[in-house]
Design a protein around this motif. Sequence first.
Motif, PDB file in Angstrom:
ATOM      1  N   PRO A   4       0.881  -1.270  -0.097  1.00  0.00           N
ATOM      2  CA  PRO A   4      -0.074   0.192   0.009  1.00  0.00           C
ATOM      3  C   PRO A   4       0.922   1.309   0.047  1.00  0.00           C
ATOM      4  CG  PRO A   4      -0.955  -1.551   1.393  1.00  0.00           C
ATOM      5  CD  PRO A   4       0.383  -2.063   1.175  1.00  0.00           C
ATOM      6  N   GLY A   5       1.826   1.501   0.831  1.00  0.00           N
ATOM      7  CA  GLY A   5       2.679   2.506   0.969  1.00  0.00           C
ATOM      8  C   GLY A   5       3.494   2.674  -0.555  1.00  0.00           C
ATOM      9  N   LEU A   6       3.923   1.483  -1.089  1.00  0.00           N
ATOM     10  CA  LEU A   6       4.670   1.673  -2.307  1.00  0.00           C
ATOM     11  C   LEU A   6       3.659   2.130  -3.639  1.00  0.00           C
ATOM     12  CD1 LEU A   6       6.808  -1.601  -2.260  1.00  0.00           C
ATOM     13  CD2 LEU A   6       7.661   1.017  -2.102  1.00  0.00           C
ATOM     14  N   MET A   7       2.426   1.832  -3.462  1.00  0.00           N
ATOM     15  CA  MET A   7       1.406   2.168  -4.535  1.00  0.00           C
ATOM     16  C   MET A   7       0.908   3.383  -4.402  1.00  0.00           C
ATOM     17  SD  MET A   7      -1.061  -1.053  -4.412  1.00  0.00           S
ATOM     18  CE  MET A   7      -2.241  -0.610  -5.645  1.00  0.00           C
ATOM     19  N   ARG A   8       0.977   3.795  -3.152  1.00  0.00           N
ATOM     20  CA  ARG A   8       1.030   5.416  -2.768  1.00  0.00           C
ATOM     21  C   ARG A   8       1.785   6.381  -3.432  1.00  0.00           C
ATOM     22  NH1 ARG A   8      -1.403   3.815   1.867  1.00  0.00           N
ATOM     23  NH2 ARG A   8       0.478   3.773   3.220  1.00  0.00           N
ATOM     24  N   ALA A   9       3.220   5.555  -2.929  1.00  0.00           N
ATOM     25  CA  ALA A   9       4.314   6.704  -3.679  1.00  0.00           C
ATOM     26  C   ALA A   9       4.207   6.381  -5.116  1.00  0.00           C
ATOM     27  CB  ALA A   9       5.487   5.769  -2.935  1.00  0.00           C
ATOM     28  N   GLY A  10       4.167   5.354  -5.819  1.00  0.00           N
ATOM     29  CA  GLY A  10       4.451   5.284  -7.081  1.00  0.00           C
ATOM     30  C   GLY A  10       3.028   6.082  -7.778  1.00  0.00           C
ATOM     31  N   LEU A  11       1.901   5.807  -7.475  1.00  0.00           N
ATOM     32  CA  LEU A  11       0.865   6.440  -8.011  1.00  0.00           C
ATOM     33  C   LEU A  11       0.381   7.845  -7.862  1.00  0.00           C
ATOM     34  CD1 LEU A  11      -1.681   3.314  -7.744  1.00  0.00           C
ATOM     35  CD2 LEU A  11      -0.191   3.804  -9.510  1.00  0.00           C
ATOM     36  N   TYR A  12       0.598   8.123  -6.485  1.00  0.00           N
ATOM     37  CA  TYR A  12       0.532   9.627  -6.071  1.00  0.00           C
ATOM     38  C   TYR A  12       1.597  10.505  -6.065  1.00  0.00           C
ATOM     39  CZ  TYR A  12      -3.925   7.506  -4.796  1.00  0.00           C
ATOM     40  OH  TYR A  12      -5.227   7.154  -4.891  1.00  0.00           O
ATOM     41  N   GLU A  13       2.614  10.069  -5.329  1.00  0.00           N
ATOM     42  CA  GLU A  13       3.807  10.919  -5.330  1.00  0.00           C
ATOM     43  C   GLU A  13       4.653  10.855  -6.723  1.00  0.00           C
ATOM     44  OE1 GLU A  13       6.342  10.067  -2.170  1.00  0.00           O
ATOM     45  OE2 GLU A  13       4.507   9.572  -0.782  1.00  0.00           O
ATOM     46  N   LEU A  16       2.739   8.033 -11.375  1.00  0.00           N
ATOM     47  CA  LEU A  16       2.823   6.938 -12.462  1.00  0.00           C
ATOM     48  C   LEU A  16       1.245   6.467 -12.876  1.00  0.00           C
ATOM     49  CD1 LEU A  16       5.442   4.828 -10.880  1.00  0.00           C
ATOM     50  CD2 LEU A  16       5.929   6.543 -12.737  1.00  0.00           C
ATOM     51  N   THR A  17       1.105   5.825 -13.945  1.00  0.00           N
ATOM     52  CA  THR A  17      -0.123   5.125 -14.110  1.00  0.00           C
ATOM     53  C   THR A  17       0.124   3.816 -13.548  1.00  0.00           C
ATOM     54  OG1 THR A  17       0.746   4.279 -16.371  1.00  0.00           O
ATOM     55  CG2 THR A  17      -0.457   6.347 -16.596  1.00  0.00           C
ATOM     56  N   PRO A  18      -1.029   3.121 -13.354  1.00  0.00           N
ATOM     57  CA  PRO A  18      -1.070   1.779 -12.839  1.00  0.00           C
ATOM     58  C   PRO A  18      -0.158   0.761 -13.876  1.00  0.00           C
ATOM     59  CG  PRO A  18      -3.147   2.582 -12.481  1.00  0.00           C
ATOM     60  CD  PRO A  18      -2.418   3.721 -13.296  1.00  0.00           C
ATOM     61  N   GLU A  19      -0.534   0.860 -15.285  1.00  0.00           N
ATOM     62  CA  GLU A  19       0.492   0.071 -16.035  1.00  0.00           C
ATOM     63  C   GLU A  19       1.631   0.123 -15.906  1.00  0.00           C
ATOM     64  OE1 GLU A  19       0.953  -0.495 -20.890  1.00  0.00           O
ATOM     65  OE2 GLU A  19      -0.715   0.930 -20.091  1.00  0.00           O
ATOM     66  N   VAL A  20       2.174   1.498 -15.833  1.00  0.00           N
ATOM     67  CA  VAL A  20       3.727   1.781 -15.632  1.00  0.00           C
ATOM     68  C   VAL A  20       4.136   1.079 -14.296  1.00  0.00           C
ATOM     69  CG1 VAL A  20       5.492   3.544 -15.426  1.00  0.00           C
ATOM     70  CG2 VAL A  20       3.730   3.727 -17.219  1.00  0.00           C
ATOM     71  N   PHE A  21       3.484   1.465 -13.058  1.00  0.00           N
ATOM     72  CA  PHE A  21       3.819   1.060 -11.866  1.00  0.00           C
ATOM     73  C   PHE A  21       4.104  -0.237 -11.747  1.00  0.00           C
ATOM     74  CE2 PHE A  21       2.548  -0.612  -7.894  1.00  0.00           C
ATOM     75  CZ  PHE A  21       3.526  -0.192  -6.950  1.00  0.00           C
ATOM     76  N   ARG A  30      12.561   1.528  -6.209  1.00  0.00           N
ATOM     77  CA  ARG A  30      13.359   2.357  -5.003  1.00  0.00           C
ATOM     78  C   ARG A  30      14.066   3.481  -5.440  1.00  0.00           C
ATOM     79  NH1 ARG A  30      16.410  -1.466  -1.227  1.00  0.00           N
ATOM     80  NH2 ARG A  30      16.840   0.777  -0.568  1.00  0.00           N
ATOM     81  N   ILE A  31      14.776   3.301  -6.983  1.00  0.00           N
ATOM     82  CA  ILE A  31      15.486   4.144  -7.347  1.00  0.00           C
ATOM     83  C   ILE A  31      14.865   5.380  -7.567  1.00  0.00           C
ATOM     84  CG2 ILE A  31      16.887   4.947  -9.517  1.00  0.00           C
ATOM     85  CD1 ILE A  31      17.962   1.804  -9.500  1.00  0.00           C
ATOM     86  N   MET A  32      13.841   5.481  -8.238  1.00  0.00           N
ATOM     87  CA  MET A  32      12.678   6.478  -8.382  1.00  0.00           C
ATOM     88  C   MET A  32      12.302   7.203  -7.229  1.00  0.00           C
ATOM     89  SD  MET A  32      10.180   5.019 -11.611  1.00  0.00           S
ATOM     90  CE  MET A  32       9.543   6.474 -12.094  1.00  0.00           C
ATOM     91  N   LEU A  33      12.072   6.518  -6.130  1.00  0.00           N
ATOM     92  CA  LEU A  33      11.681   7.169  -5.097  1.00  0.00           C
ATOM     93  C   LEU A  33      12.874   7.694  -4.145  1.00  0.00           C
ATOM     94  CD1 LEU A  33       9.284   4.496  -3.762  1.00  0.00           C
ATOM     95  CD2 LEU A  33       8.983   6.904  -4.635  1.00  0.00           C
TER      96      LEU A  33
END
Length: 73
Positions: A4-13, A16-21, A30-33
Amino acid sequence: MDWPGLMRAGLYELRLTPEVFWKLTPIELRIMLGADKSAPMLTRARLEELAAQFPDGEPNGGSYGTDGPDRGA
């Protein structure tokens, strides 16, 4: 893993689109974050530095010899 935390970071912060995530590897995410900035790469020089700082062997400087420690056998 905290999905859930990774999804929040990827999708909201990262927005990213779900497909890309879902196509990312955990390392890529991790590198992107920015997680790679916290731990420098372990180079040969750093490994030698750590080996000198924390040598192998018994705490009192003894050695096990070739057969390993005596386990009371």
